[in-house]
Design a protein around this motif. Sequence first.
Motif, mmCIF file in Angstrom:
data_model
loop_
_atom_site.group_PDB
_atom_site.id
_atom_site.type_symbol
_atom_site.label_atom_id
_atom_site.label_comp_id
_atom_site.label_asym_id
_atom_site.label_seq_id
_atom_site.Cartn_x
_atom_site.Cartn_y
_atom_site.Cartn_z
ATOM 1 N N GLY A 235 -57.317 -12.056 -3.588
ATOM 2 C CA GLY A 235 -55.908 -13.383 -3.889
ATOM 3 C C GLY A 235 -55.315 -13.338 -2.846
ATOM 4 N N LEU A 236 -54.895 -11.613 -2.439
ATOM 5 C CA LEU A 236 -53.789 -11.091 -1.320
ATOM 6 C C LEU A 236 -54.275 -11.871 -0.637
ATOM 7 C CD1 LEU A 236 -51.453 -9.341 -1.498
ATOM 8 C CD2 LEU A 236 -52.966 -7.499 -0.216
ATOM 9 N N ALA A 237 -55.458 -11.820 0.277
ATOM 10 C CA ALA A 237 -55.920 -12.307 1.792
ATOM 11 C C ALA A 237 -55.380 -13.727 1.452
ATOM 12 C CB ALA A 237 -56.972 -12.258 1.954
ATOM 13 N N MET A 238 -55.616 -15.035 0.620
ATOM 14 C CA MET A 238 -54.949 -16.124 -0.303
ATOM 15 C C MET A 238 -53.632 -15.934 0.809
ATOM 16 S SD MET A 238 -57.137 -17.606 -3.206
ATOM 17 C CE MET A 238 -57.357 -18.932 -3.325
ATOM 18 N N ALA A 239 -52.532 -14.769 -0.162
ATOM 19 C CA ALA A 239 -51.444 -15.192 -0.062
ATOM 20 C C ALA A 239 -51.334 -14.495 1.288
ATOM 21 C CB ALA A 239 -50.567 -13.657 -1.325
ATOM 22 N N GLY B 234 -56.050 -4.135 -7.318
ATOM 23 C CA GLY B 234 -57.237 -4.090 -6.084
ATOM 24 C C GLY B 234 -56.259 -3.273 -5.258
ATOM 25 N N THR B 235 -57.071 -4.203 -4.010
ATOM 26 C CA THR B 235 -56.505 -2.816 -2.925
ATOM 27 C C THR B 235 -55.834 -4.576 -1.589
ATOM 28 O OG1 THR B 235 -58.639 -4.007 -1.497
ATOM 29 C CG2 THR B 235 -59.651 -2.752 -2.751
ATOM 30 N N THR B 236 -55.413 -3.465 -0.470
ATOM 31 C CA THR B 236 -54.733 -4.445 0.573
ATOM 32 C C THR B 236 -55.387 -4.060 1.536
ATOM 33 O OG1 THR B 236 -53.321 -2.243 0.768
ATOM 34 C CG2 THR B 236 -52.494 -3.723 -0.849
ATOM 35 N N ALA B 237 -56.484 -4.115 1.705
ATOM 36 C CA ALA B 237 -57.165 -3.911 2.811
ATOM 37 C C ALA B 237 -58.077 -4.277 2.647
ATOM 38 C CB ALA B 237 -57.297 -2.730 3.606
ATOM 39 N N ILE B 238 -59.439 -4.435 3.927
ATOM 40 C CA ILE B 238 -60.743 -5.056 3.946
ATOM 41 C C ILE B 238 -61.390 -4.422 3.191
ATOM 42 C CG2 ILE B 238 -62.582 -6.953 4.322
ATOM 43 C CD1 ILE B 238 -59.632 -8.741 3.366
ATOM 44 N N TYR B 239 -62.613 -4.106 2.945
ATOM 45 C CA TYR B 239 -63.213 -3.267 2.722
ATOM 46 C C TYR B 239 -65.113 -4.384 1.991
ATOM 47 C CZ TYR B 239 -59.778 0.556 1.398
ATOM 48 O OH TYR B 239 -59.171 1.852 1.961
ATOM 49 N N GLU B 240 -65.654 -3.456 2.582
ATOM 50 C CA GLU B 240 -67.465 -3.263 2.508
ATOM 51 C C GLU B 240 -67.610 -4.367 3.069
ATOM 52 O OE1 GLU B 240 -70.711 -3.731 -1.284
ATOM 53 O OE2 GLU B 240 -68.343 -3.477 -2.029
ATOM 54 N N PHE B 241 -66.744 -6.488 3.477
ATOM 55 C CA PHE B 241 -67.677 -7.130 3.859
ATOM 56 C C PHE B 241 -66.749 -7.477 4.644
ATOM 57 C CE2 PHE B 241 -68.983 -7.268 -0.616
ATOM 58 C CZ PHE B 241 -70.147 -7.234 -0.539
ATOM 59 N N ILE C 94 -61.874 -10.619 10.196
ATOM 60 C CA ILE C 94 -60.878 -8.618 10.070
ATOM 61 C C ILE C 94 -62.303 -7.707 9.089
ATOM 62 C CG2 ILE C 94 -59.597 -7.244 8.403
ATOM 63 C CD1 ILE C 94 -57.772 -9.713 8.349
ATOM 64 N N ALA C 95 -62.621 -6.371 9.774
ATOM 65 C CA ALA C 95 -63.566 -5.772 9.902
ATOM 66 C C ALA C 95 -63.496 -5.349 8.566
ATOM 67 C CB ALA C 95 -63.897 -5.139 11.066
ATOM 68 N N PRO C 96 -64.623 -4.498 7.655
ATOM 69 C CA PRO C 96 -63.864 -3.429 6.598
ATOM 70 C C PRO C 96 -64.030 -2.351 6.816
ATOM 71 C CG PRO C 96 -66.399 -4.269 6.838
ATOM 72 C CD PRO C 96 -65.941 -5.270 7.843
ATOM 73 N N ASN D 144 -58.347 2.386 10.574
ATOM 74 C CA ASN D 144 -58.595 1.456 9.639
ATOM 75 C C ASN D 144 -57.874 0.454 9.353
ATOM 76 O OD1 ASN D 144 -60.978 2.806 8.557
ATOM 77 N ND2 ASN D 144 -59.636 4.529 6.827
ATOM 78 N N GLN D 145 -56.684 0.741 10.012
ATOM 79 C CA GLN D 145 -55.170 -0.281 10.641
ATOM 80 C C GLN D 145 -55.872 -1.516 10.294
ATOM 81 O OE1 GLN D 145 -51.823 0.611 9.925
ATOM 82 N NE2 GLN D 145 -52.805 2.185 8.808
ATOM 83 N N ARG D 146 -56.462 -1.920 11.943
ATOM 84 C CA ARG D 146 -56.650 -3.177 11.740
ATOM 85 C C ARG D 146 -57.653 -3.962 10.723
ATOM 86 N NH1 ARG D 146 -62.884 -2.452 11.907
ATOM 87 N NH2 ARG D 146 -63.382 -0.112 12.680
ATOM 88 N N SER D 147 -58.426 -3.224 9.162
ATOM 89 C CA SER D 147 -58.820 -3.851 7.985
ATOM 90 C C SER D 147 -57.308 -4.151 7.100
ATOM 91 C CB SER D 147 -59.419 -2.913 7.046
ATOM 92 O OG SER D 147 -61.174 -3.042 8.338
ATOM 93 N N VAL D 148 -56.415 -3.650 7.663
ATOM 94 C CA VAL D 148 -54.908 -3.414 7.130
ATOM 95 C C VAL D 148 -54.361 -5.166 6.456
ATOM 96 C CG1 VAL D 148 -52.545 -3.362 6.065
ATOM 97 C CG2 VAL D 148 -54.850 -1.357 6.492
ATOM 98 N N LEU D 149 -54.592 -5.971 5.088
ATOM 99 C CA LEU D 149 -53.970 -7.436 4.648
ATOM 100 C C LEU D 149 -52.571 -7.785 6.322
ATOM 101 C CD1 LEU D 149 -55.810 -8.631 2.227
ATOM 102 C CD2 LEU D 149 -56.003 -9.112 4.275
ATOM 103 N N PRO D 150 -52.009 -8.565 6.535
ATOM 104 C CA PRO D 150 -50.712 -8.738 7.014
ATOM 105 C C PRO D 150 -50.047 -9.260 5.784
ATOM 106 C CG PRO D 150 -51.968 -10.731 7.937
ATOM 107 C CD PRO D 150 -53.070 -9.448 6.980
#
Length: 460
Positions: free
Chosen positions: A281-285, A299-306, A315-317, A347-353
Amino acid sequence: MAGNTTLSLCNLPMFQLTATPASALADEPVHIRVTGLPPLQLVTLTASLKDEKGNVFRSKAFYKANEVGELDLMEAPAFGGDYVGVHPMGLFWSLKCQKAFRRLFKQDVMNSPFLVTLNLYDTVSLQDFSTEEPMASQVVQRWFSAPGVQRVQVREGRVRGALFLPPGEGPFPGVIDLFGARGGLVEFRASLLAAHGFAVLALAYFAYEDLPKLLQEIDLEYFEEAANLLLAHPRRHEAVSPIGVLSVSSPSVKLPSSPPNIHVQTPGIGVISVSKGAEIGLAMACFLKQVVATVCINGTTAIYEFPLRYKDLVIAPIPMFMERLQCDISGAVRLLHFRGDPRDKVNQRSVLPVEKAQGSILFIVGENDECLKSREYAEQALHQLQSHGRNNGRMLVYPGAGHLIEPPYAPLCYASPTMKLSSPLLWGGEPTAHAAAQEHSWGEILKFFRQHLIQAKSKL
């Protein structure tokens, strides 16, 4: 003697247990009262229901009648049982399954309610009352859909789900509803939101019909397709079933490319999401212009696992650490320290903008979440917004609440089985505080969507 007998019968107390309304939406409160008791009588009130899988949930509380032999749960404190204090809906949110690690979960939201049996006993005891004859009893119906709400099965392009439409002409504010890593199609929150005037697409994204059985990546274009589908939904025929709740059984809905009557309000939609769904949902936003209001529950604010894929972006997890898995005394697995820290430079590259999100974001956090460091993640997102001069994020923090914050009066699920783990997964939460969080946050969610979807439309 006949006269004496009649007088004696007339003097017997007439116990009456009432719960009003006896039939209502599952997110509506019930007023429970008892009359006809001896003054200051000690009693036990119990609640029980059987879910669609045959699991039995029970609760009990001890009360004392007032000087005129009446008991009103709006005012009277419970002095023992499954909770203590004044909790008018305590018998509902304190329900516990007789089997360990079971979640109360409504599957058929349209055609049948949960039936909750309330019983009154004239003793106070920790014993199981299931074989005892109660002094009084009442059955309460808890519905997950309102009269006139339509359910339409959605199989359009790649999108799979169920669309819930309120009664009336519309257009209605549109919302996509996302759950987490359990997969499948979860409908109970979407149907309740529709009863409050929203057109809601309960969206499946794996482990349902012809969708992938396992989640291996987040394809954001799938969710964009769902958003466009929701915004393009035309007005359909309505009908009411004999019981007042409609179930639309059409196998699919085929939408014309230019529908003449739009049932869902443009230009933007909302998203309500929890757990893994909140990550999506945050990625959609962040990336989808169609999303103007997002609720992220624990939820999280970065991409995890997948990995997340959107057009040319990947975006790598952030990695997971199996050695950090823990078990509590019940044997349930705690994931709290399982994930890498998004603040680490690698891990900064995995954080959602999140600073790219054009709409408003409401973070809902349970401080006793045993699955995710949800408060920490939400605070990081808010700091990220503020550092970019943005003020479109807000956080609600609930002490004592666990991971699975659901609509009001649902019992706390402290731990439950998952597909991936052999042991139950620990969600956390303390029952009384969790119940308060669910009741308050639901009202805030409804206000948030009305403010940012309905009022936004009126300004156009």
